[in-house]
Design an enzyme around this catalytic site. Sequence first.
Site: not given
Ligand code: DGL
Length: 259
Positions: A12, A44, A74, A184, A186
């Site tokens: 994302s 999410g 992701c 996640c 991020h």
């Molecule tokens: N990097 C995404 C993950 O691993 C983020 C999800 C999001 O955009 O909320 O879940």
Amino acid sequence: MANNYPIGLFDSGIGGISIYNEMKNSLPTESTIYIADNLNAPYGKKTEKEIIQLSIKNTQKLIDLGCKLVVVACNTATTNAIEVLRKNFNLPIVGIEPSIKPAMLESKTNNIGVLATEKTLSSNLFQKTSNTFSNGVNIHEQIGYDLVNIIEENGINEKLLNLKLNGYIQPMLKYNIDHLVLGCTHYYFLKDILRTILPCEVKILDSSRAVIKRVQTLLEIYDLKTNISKANNMFYFTGNGLVISDFLTNEDKISKITI
Ligand code: DGL
């Protein structure tokens, strides 16, 4: 020759760069195409149906761009959409899931923490994995409210992120967790801040290495390893490109794309 086609990755936003970096270290000659669908971040907070639709679009785009294998970089897209992707597309697809299995197997206090997005924690796949391996270990789940938004909009704003993370981690510490699983991609970029909050005996686990190992295995199985000596890496984003370059090197080619 499909061998020299790129490996596609999508997320994302910038979270999947954690996987992309690991890939560049371990598979430096494999070319890559990355899609950061930051126009639609955060995933999410979306419905399962929306996450599936976006994941199909991103995968189709990577295939149209000539990818030989797709990495769903992701956790939210993996836990909500990977089964549909594998049914719809005829190429190897690798996903990422929170490393709760090794955390549960290694835990001495029988308490582990998981920090992930709302839709990862509520997904059937996550719940199934937790139930299969729990074996008396308590899993303390915490939604990382706002973390993806903050990172996407401001990069690593330490003050703001520290405040948020303290609020999420302190309640878990009351349960004597000895592992914190990052669910996640991020959150990989929050490890330094988390290290200042967590006691040193609490281990932080992320799944990026496991993903690369799986990619390596599938490249072998499908006989897809590249035979060129220099990789060509392309990074696309769908929304705002402001903070992206902070997470990449000068060598990475960056461009906006419409999907
Ligand atoms: N990097 C995404 C993950 O691993 C983020 C999800 C999001 O955009 O909320 O879940």
